[in-house]
Design a protein around this motif. Structure first.
Motif, mmCIF file in Angstrom:
data_model
loop_
_atom_site.group_PDB
_atom_site.id
_atom_site.type_symbol
_atom_site.label_atom_id
_atom_site.label_comp_id
_atom_site.label_asym_id
_atom_site.label_seq_id
_atom_site.Cartn_x
_atom_site.Cartn_y
_atom_site.Cartn_z
ATOM 1 N N LYS A 85 -1.718 -22.027 -42.696
ATOM 2 C CA LYS A 85 -2.310 -21.224 -41.613
ATOM 3 C C LYS A 85 -1.569 -19.895 -41.457
ATOM 4 O O LYS A 85 -2.186 -18.839 -41.348
ATOM 5 C CB LYS A 85 -2.218 -21.985 -40.282
ATOM 6 N N GLY A 86 -0.252 -19.979 -41.442
ATOM 7 C CA GLY A 86 0.571 -18.779 -41.265
ATOM 8 C C GLY A 86 0.356 -17.762 -42.371
ATOM 9 O O GLY A 86 0.254 -16.554 -42.110
ATOM 10 N N VAL A 87 0.251 -18.229 -43.609
ATOM 11 C CA VAL A 87 0.042 -17.338 -44.762
ATOM 12 C C VAL A 87 -1.307 -16.634 -44.651
ATOM 13 O O VAL A 87 -1.409 -15.417 -44.865
ATOM 14 C CB VAL A 87 0.134 -18.132 -46.091
ATOM 15 N N VAL A 88 -2.368 -17.395 -44.306
ATOM 16 C CA VAL A 88 -3.718 -16.819 -44.204
ATOM 17 C C VAL A 88 -3.782 -15.758 -43.099
ATOM 18 O O VAL A 88 -4.349 -14.669 -43.286
ATOM 19 C CB VAL A 88 -4.766 -17.922 -43.954
ATOM 20 N N ILE A 89 -3.192 -16.054 -41.932
ATOM 21 C CA ILE A 89 -3.204 -15.101 -40.814
ATOM 22 C C ILE A 89 -2.413 -13.839 -41.181
ATOM 23 O O ILE A 89 -2.811 -12.719 -40.844
ATOM 24 C CB ILE A 89 -2.647 -15.739 -39.524
ATOM 25 N N THR A 90 -1.301 -14.008 -41.891
ATOM 26 C CA THR A 90 -0.497 -12.861 -42.339
ATOM 27 C C THR A 90 -1.312 -11.961 -43.260
ATOM 28 O O THR A 90 -1.296 -10.723 -43.120
ATOM 29 C CB THR A 90 0.775 -13.341 -43.075
ATOM 30 N N SER A 96 -6.285 -5.909 -42.407
ATOM 31 C CA SER A 96 -6.761 -5.153 -41.242
ATOM 32 C C SER A 96 -5.953 -3.875 -41.063
ATOM 33 O O SER A 96 -6.517 -2.817 -40.731
ATOM 34 C CB SER A 96 -6.655 -6.008 -39.977
ATOM 35 N N PHE A 97 -4.656 -3.960 -41.289
ATOM 36 C CA PHE A 97 -3.777 -2.784 -41.181
ATOM 37 C C PHE A 97 -4.219 -1.702 -42.159
ATOM 38 O O PHE A 97 -4.342 -0.524 -41.798
ATOM 39 C CB PHE A 97 -2.329 -3.201 -41.455
ATOM 40 N N ARG A 98 -4.475 -2.098 -43.397
ATOM 41 C CA ARG A 98 -4.899 -1.145 -44.436
ATOM 42 C C ARG A 98 -6.219 -0.472 -44.051
ATOM 43 O O ARG A 98 -6.364 0.761 -44.165
ATOM 44 C CB ARG A 98 -5.036 -1.876 -45.774
ATOM 45 N N SER A 99 -7.189 -1.256 -43.571
ATOM 46 C CA SER A 99 -8.500 -0.708 -43.181
ATOM 47 C C SER A 99 -8.367 0.279 -42.027
ATOM 48 O O SER A 99 -9.037 1.318 -42.007
ATOM 49 C CB SER A 99 -9.440 -1.842 -42.761
ATOM 50 N N ALA A 100 -7.496 -0.042 -41.069
ATOM 51 C CA ALA A 100 -7.296 0.829 -39.904
ATOM 52 C C ALA A 100 -6.636 2.151 -40.300
ATOM 53 O O ALA A 100 -7.020 3.216 -39.793
ATOM 54 C CB ALA A 100 -6.441 0.110 -38.861
ATOM 55 N N ILE A 192 -1.633 -1.392 -34.353
ATOM 56 C CA ILE A 192 -0.643 -1.987 -33.440
ATOM 57 C C ILE A 192 -0.744 -3.514 -33.442
ATOM 58 O O ILE A 192 0.264 -4.214 -33.550
ATOM 59 C CB ILE A 192 -0.826 -1.434 -32.004
ATOM 60 N N ALA A 193 -1.979 -4.024 -33.344
ATOM 61 C CA ALA A 193 -2.189 -5.482 -33.325
ATOM 62 C C ALA A 193 -1.727 -6.129 -34.625
ATOM 63 O O ALA A 193 -1.068 -7.173 -34.612
ATOM 64 C CB ALA A 193 -3.660 -5.793 -33.077
ATOM 65 N N SER A 194 -2.034 -5.497 -35.756
ATOM 66 C CA SER A 194 -1.667 -6.057 -37.066
ATOM 67 C C SER A 194 -0.153 -6.143 -37.226
ATOM 68 O O SER A 194 0.385 -7.150 -37.687
ATOM 69 C CB SER A 194 -2.250 -5.196 -38.197
ATOM 70 N N VAL A 195 0.537 -5.051 -36.860
ATOM 71 C CA VAL A 195 1.999 -5.004 -37.015
ATOM 72 C C VAL A 195 2.675 -5.993 -36.072
ATOM 73 O O VAL A 195 3.577 -6.746 -36.460
ATOM 74 C CB VAL A 195 2.525 -3.574 -36.763
ATOM 75 N N TYR A 196 2.223 -6.017 -34.809
ATOM 76 C CA TYR A 196 2.872 -6.875 -33.812
ATOM 77 C C TYR A 196 2.597 -8.352 -34.060
ATOM 78 O O TYR A 196 3.510 -9.177 -34.019
ATOM 79 C CB TYR A 196 2.397 -6.479 -32.410
ATOM 80 N N PHE A 197 1.349 -8.693 -34.346
ATOM 81 C CA PHE A 197 0.967 -10.103 -34.413
ATOM 82 C C PHE A 197 1.243 -10.770 -35.746
ATOM 83 O O PHE A 197 1.074 -11.978 -35.882
ATOM 84 C CB PHE A 197 -0.494 -10.278 -34.011
ATOM 85 N N VAL A 198 1.687 -9.994 -36.727
ATOM 86 C CA VAL A 198 2.064 -10.603 -38.009
ATOM 87 C C VAL A 198 3.366 -11.404 -37.848
ATOM 88 O O VAL A 198 3.658 -12.294 -38.648
ATOM 89 C CB VAL A 198 2.203 -9.518 -39.107
ATOM 90 N N ILE A 199 4.116 -11.125 -36.789
ATOM 91 C CA ILE A 199 5.394 -11.824 -36.536
ATOM 92 C C ILE A 199 5.165 -13.314 -36.279
ATOM 93 O O ILE A 199 5.900 -14.160 -36.788
ATOM 94 C CB ILE A 199 6.137 -11.177 -35.328
ATOM 95 N N VAL A 200 4.138 -13.647 -35.479
ATOM 96 C CA VAL A 200 3.888 -15.054 -35.115
ATOM 97 C C VAL A 200 3.580 -15.919 -36.332
ATOM 98 O O VAL A 200 4.223 -16.954 -36.535
ATOM 99 C CB VAL A 200 2.762 -15.164 -34.055
ATOM 100 N N PRO A 201 2.626 -15.536 -37.210
ATOM 101 C CA PRO A 201 2.371 -16.379 -38.384
ATOM 102 C C PRO A 201 3.557 -16.463 -39.340
ATOM 103 O O PRO A 201 3.761 -17.490 -39.984
ATOM 104 C CB PRO A 201 1.162 -15.712 -39.054
ATOM 105 N N LEU A 202 4.339 -15.383 -39.436
ATOM 106 C CA LEU A 202 5.527 -15.419 -40.302
ATOM 107 C C LEU A 202 6.540 -16.445 -39.782
ATOM 108 O O LEU A 202 7.166 -17.163 -40.564
ATOM 109 C CB LEU A 202 6.173 -14.035 -40.392
ATOM 110 N N LYS A 203 6.667 -16.519 -38.452
ATOM 111 C CA LYS A 203 7.550 -17.528 -37.843
ATOM 112 C C LYS A 203 7.010 -18.933 -38.105
ATOM 113 O O LYS A 203 7.777 -19.867 -38.337
ATOM 114 C CB LYS A 203 7.667 -17.287 -36.332
ATOM 115 N N MET A 204 5.663 -19.078 -38.050
ATOM 116 C CA MET A 204 5.037 -20.380 -38.329
ATOM 117 C C MET A 204 5.373 -20.826 -39.758
ATOM 118 O O MET A 204 5.737 -21.984 -39.989
ATOM 119 C CB MET A 204 3.515 -20.278 -38.168
ATOM 120 N N VAL A 205 5.236 -19.897 -40.708
ATOM 121 C CA VAL A 205 5.518 -20.206 -42.119
ATOM 122 C C VAL A 205 6.986 -20.574 -42.301
ATOM 123 O O VAL A 205 7.311 -21.572 -42.959
ATOM 124 C CB VAL A 205 5.153 -19.007 -43.027
#
Length: 228
Positions: A85-90, A96-100, A192-205
């Motif tokens: 799950k963490g890898v997929v969300i990351t 999304s970051f690239r598209s933005a 902003i959302a992509s950079v900030y919220f990538v932390i949570v899935p990385l912690k999950m992994v």
């Protein structure tokens, strides 16, 4: 304490239904309005839906009567699913970051901020309600999968809240003489959302991989003791 299997399954099914509703609403409305951040929100819900289905399949497999598995193998399934799950969300956050960034370089995106703001309000309350149910009932279920699911809903609630706040700012810009900058609000929110919220899935992994490592080490030690 043992896991409440029936409650675990019901909560995962509830999460699946909620994810489906928010995914359809977010992706459909986001594509219609041309809003990257609303598509991002909907895509996150869609990925949550797919990952919840993975969790349900894992639960069904673990508790299948005719499947003979060692306790060590069963224990490894939950952290493996959480790591996946963490890898997929990351990956989703990175795409999304690239598209933005591309959208910002192209001059931003014009979005109907009034309609987008209404979507943000509905989404925030819906995601928050789902999280509260998952969090409260999840403690009774005593399930790591439900716990991971609740964390996903925290992310979705905060993403929706950030989207709502961003559109409030964009709406204020339109009425305070900064209309030309309002077009950048949508892709900037995604960055902003992509950079900030990538932390949570990385912690999950990270946590799941550590758990898998500890289980493998314990299994190796037991095997060594039996062979000696």
């Amino acid at each position: 304490m043992s896991c409440n299997v029936q409650l675990e399954r019901r909560l995962l099914q509830f999460s699946t239904l909620s994810s489906f509703l928010f995914a359809v609403m977010g992706i459909g409305l986001g594509l219609w309005m041309g809003s990257l951040v609303i598509v991002f929100d909907g895509a996150y819900s869609f990925i949550s839906l797919a990952l919840t289905v993975v969790s349900l399949l894992a639960v069904a497999y673990i508790h299948k009567p005719n499947v003979a598995m060692s306790p060590q193998s069963v224990a490894k399934i939950e952290p493996a699913v959480i790591a996946f799950k963490g890898v997929v969300i990351t990956l989703m956050c990175c795409i999304s970051f690239r598209s933005a960034v591309i959208a910002i370089m192209d001059g931003g995106r014009e979005v109907d901020t009034g309609l987008a703001l209404l979507f943000g309000v509905i989404n925030v309350f819906g995601c928050l309600a789902t999280f509260l149910v998952m969090n409260k009932k999840g403690k009774q279920a005593r399930s790591a999968l439900v716990e991971a699911e609740a964390k996903q809903w925290v992310m979705d609630t905060v993403i929706s809240g950030a989207v709502m706040c961003g559109f409030i700012i964009a709406l204020m810009m339109k009425y305070t003489g900064y209309d030309e900058y309002a077009a950048y609000a949508d892709p900037v929110m995604v960055v902003i959302a992509s950079v900030y919220f990538v932390i949570v899935p990385l912690k999950m992994v990270y946590g799941a991989l550590n758990q898998l490592k500890a289980l493998s080490r314990s299994q190796y030690v037991k095997a060594s003791e039996l062979s000696s």
